[in-house]
Design an enzyme around this catalytic site. Sequence first.
Site, mmCIF file in Angstrom:
data_model
loop_
_atom_site.group_PDB
_atom_site.id
_atom_site.type_symbol
_atom_site.label_atom_id
_atom_site.label_comp_id
_atom_site.label_asym_id
_atom_site.label_seq_id
_atom_site.Cartn_x
_atom_site.Cartn_y
_atom_site.Cartn_z
ATOM 1 N N GLU A 233 -27.985 -8.302 24.538
ATOM 2 C CA GLU A 233 -28.651 -9.245 23.557
ATOM 3 C C GLU A 233 -28.181 -8.510 22.238
ATOM 4 O O GLU A 233 -28.788 -8.521 21.190
ATOM 5 C CB GLU A 233 -29.715 -8.808 23.910
ATOM 6 C CG GLU A 233 -29.917 -8.639 25.451
ATOM 7 C CD GLU A 233 -31.923 -9.137 25.487
ATOM 8 O OE1 GLU A 233 -32.446 -8.705 24.679
ATOM 9 O OE2 GLU A 233 -32.253 -10.056 26.628
ATOM 10 N N ASP A 312 -35.756 -8.523 34.273
ATOM 11 C CA ASP A 312 -36.028 -8.515 32.835
ATOM 12 C C ASP A 312 -37.585 -8.322 33.651
ATOM 13 O O ASP A 312 -38.377 -9.396 32.769
ATOM 14 C CB ASP A 312 -35.462 -8.963 32.266
ATOM 15 C CG ASP A 312 -36.381 -9.128 30.677
ATOM 16 O OD1 ASP A 312 -37.413 -7.381 30.158
ATOM 17 O OD2 ASP A 312 -35.931 -10.159 29.478
ATOM 18 N N GLU A 340 -45.431 -9.853 28.553
ATOM 19 C CA GLU A 340 -44.001 -10.729 28.537
ATOM 20 C C GLU A 340 -43.975 -12.091 29.115
ATOM 21 O O GLU A 340 -44.434 -12.921 28.949
ATOM 22 C CB GLU A 340 -43.041 -10.274 27.704
ATOM 23 C CG GLU A 340 -41.681 -11.867 27.900
ATOM 24 C CD GLU A 340 -40.695 -10.752 27.156
ATOM 25 O OE1 GLU A 340 -39.892 -9.254 27.320
ATOM 26 O OE2 GLU A 340 -39.409 -11.779 27.040
HETATM 27 C C1 GCU Z 1 -36.463 -9.110 27.307
HETATM 28 C C2 GCU Z 1 -37.365 -9.504 25.921
HETATM 29 C C3 GCU Z 1 -36.475 -9.029 24.667
HETATM 30 C C4 GCU Z 1 -36.281 -8.177 24.295
HETATM 31 C C5 GCU Z 1 -35.646 -7.311 25.481
HETATM 32 C C6 GCU Z 1 -35.655 -5.827 25.634
HETATM 33 O O1 GCU Z 1 -35.343 -9.336 26.760
HETATM 34 O O2 GCU Z 1 -37.129 -10.522 26.051
HETATM 35 O O3 GCU Z 1 -36.938 -9.816 23.619
HETATM 36 O O4 GCU Z 1 -35.421 -7.436 23.601
HETATM 37 O O5 GCU Z 1 -36.003 -7.644 26.555
HETATM 38 O O6 GCU Z 1 -35.540 -5.006 26.514
HETATM 39 O O7 GCU Z 1 -34.676 -4.924 25.561
#
Ligand code: GCU
Length: 606
Positions: A233, A312, A340
């Site tokens: 990400e 996730d 979440e």
């Molecule tokens: C999910 C979450 C993110 C987080 C990511 C992670 O995608 O929405 O906010 O950073 O997990 O576990 O790194």
Amino acid sequence: MDTIKEAPCWLTFLPGELPQTSAPEETARWELAHAGARCPLRVDEAMGDAFEIGEDGAITGGRTGVLYGAYRLLMARAAKEPLPRGVQRPRYALRMLNCWDNAEGDIERGYSGRSLFFEGGRFAYDPARMRTLGRMLASVGVNVLCVNNVNVLGPAWRLIEDGLPELARLADIFRAFGVRLMVSIDFAQPLRHGIPTADPLDERVQRWWAEQTDKVYAAIPDLAGYLVKADSEHRPGPFAYGRDHADGANMLARALAPHGGALVWRCFVYNCQQDWRDRKTDRPMAAYTHYAPLDGRFDENVILQVKHGPFDFQVREPVSPLLLAMKQTRMAVEFQLAQEYTGHQIDLYAMPPMWREVFDDMGAERVQAIAAVGNLGRDENYTGHPFAAANLFSYGLFAWDPDAEPRALLSLWGRLTYPNFSEREQRSLCDMLMESRAIYEQYTAPLGLCWMVCRDGHYGPGPDDYEYAAWGTYHRADRDGVGIDRTASGTGYLMQYPDWLRERYEDAARCPDALKLFFHRMRYDDVLSDGRTLIQRIYDDHFEGVERAEAMAKTLRALPLPSPDREVALERMERQLANAREWRDQVNAFFHRYSGAPDAHGRPLY
Ligand code: GCU
């Protein structure tokens, strides 16, 4: 002397006064003395975290062991449970809590207010609350606390530089509770120091990390290690330099090794810029594809931390195949206490039944450590919903003993938190928690489908929100059916599993209903194991989920919850009910509009 000003959660068995000690064995003595328990302590350093409570009530254990023994003894007394007999040893040496707190004071996926640790780019905490937190963690055996977000944003990268004196002060507080700190680091940190690269094979990079890590350990000699999110990400990582994740992890592990630190490397790696038209790339396959070929290449002090499911933290996922694949690598499974995708600590969602399933499928021996994303914040009760504390409490005890039964964990939490409840009330609280996940699942995403959640914030329905997105999160609903074929004839994801699990899911007719749409594409008129069509089952689950949530609300109202828990829980329950109805009506409308199928019972579909 600090005293607890706020609701003490499950710590009702301890005095309001807080220990001002600096070592775990002193804390053990202090807690026992102040709770009026005359139990001799015998410290046998070689026992480490282990302890034994003798017939005479004497506690023998390592320096942390006696502390765990003291809390266990006091908890058992308060809950009128038998004392554990024989030597008690935790299953995992590292029982970690990962807080996703940003230095600015907000929390990524935090649902309990702002950060307990930071504000305005620096540490800002109430020492009494830190001690209370130390007690909370030690009382259930959590021994590693990572204080900053895995996405190392803004000034957080300075934690291991000019933030060290402050970090050391915080470490002192938690040391008294046997809790070691950990920090999330930014893989690209050397770039901020005039080094033109963060290539893990570059000597300048290696030297920078080694020297900086020496400084870190000079300040905090017992730091548990570093936590890293890389190439995930948009976080920096070794891929930018044509290196793989063994190169990246080992470079950092070698800086930590002389100090006995662990390098915890997260495996949440996937393509987050996927084209939704691409039907070949299947996101759940990503972690296994990246890491399984690297088995055997990681240094001894590297731990790969893998989310329990391949996506996730969705409402229901199968166990991640990566957890079953790497036999020569130290692994940790990662859970998410922060709700979440599971109701933001507004809706009830007790997690132990889910952990039980993961461990039953995975086997406790497949991992060497355990981690959970925290659900803490500055709210008076620490976890937003007072019942969300049950997840933190149970997590610690589960990390100590993953053979633990969900009901036993939740029931112990209930008895410690609400000692005023009668046996009958305890039972109804425990029943409610035990079925909360199934209820949430029924009114949200059906049959393992995933990603029907609202994209903006992840609370409430958004059946098509992720369908044309770049995150690799598709359910592919159309007028005939829904789901993705992940068998050998589809994306092939199922082939990443060992035979016995592959066989469980492979045949659409025999695949358990709960995960049917995770593994298979089905027509709306396909018949499930209970004789209902898929579309009817989707409707039924959503109607039933809301009815069961309404029944839960009734149970909740009848419980003699003390203030302020009562007000908070009742107010959140109203929001849960509104949320549940919204999920029901939107998801049912969504599938009704695609399928055109009426509800067999004539209930309203919009
Ligand atoms: C999910 C979450 C993110 C987080 C990511 C992670 O995608 O929405 O906010 O950073 O997990 O576990 O790194």
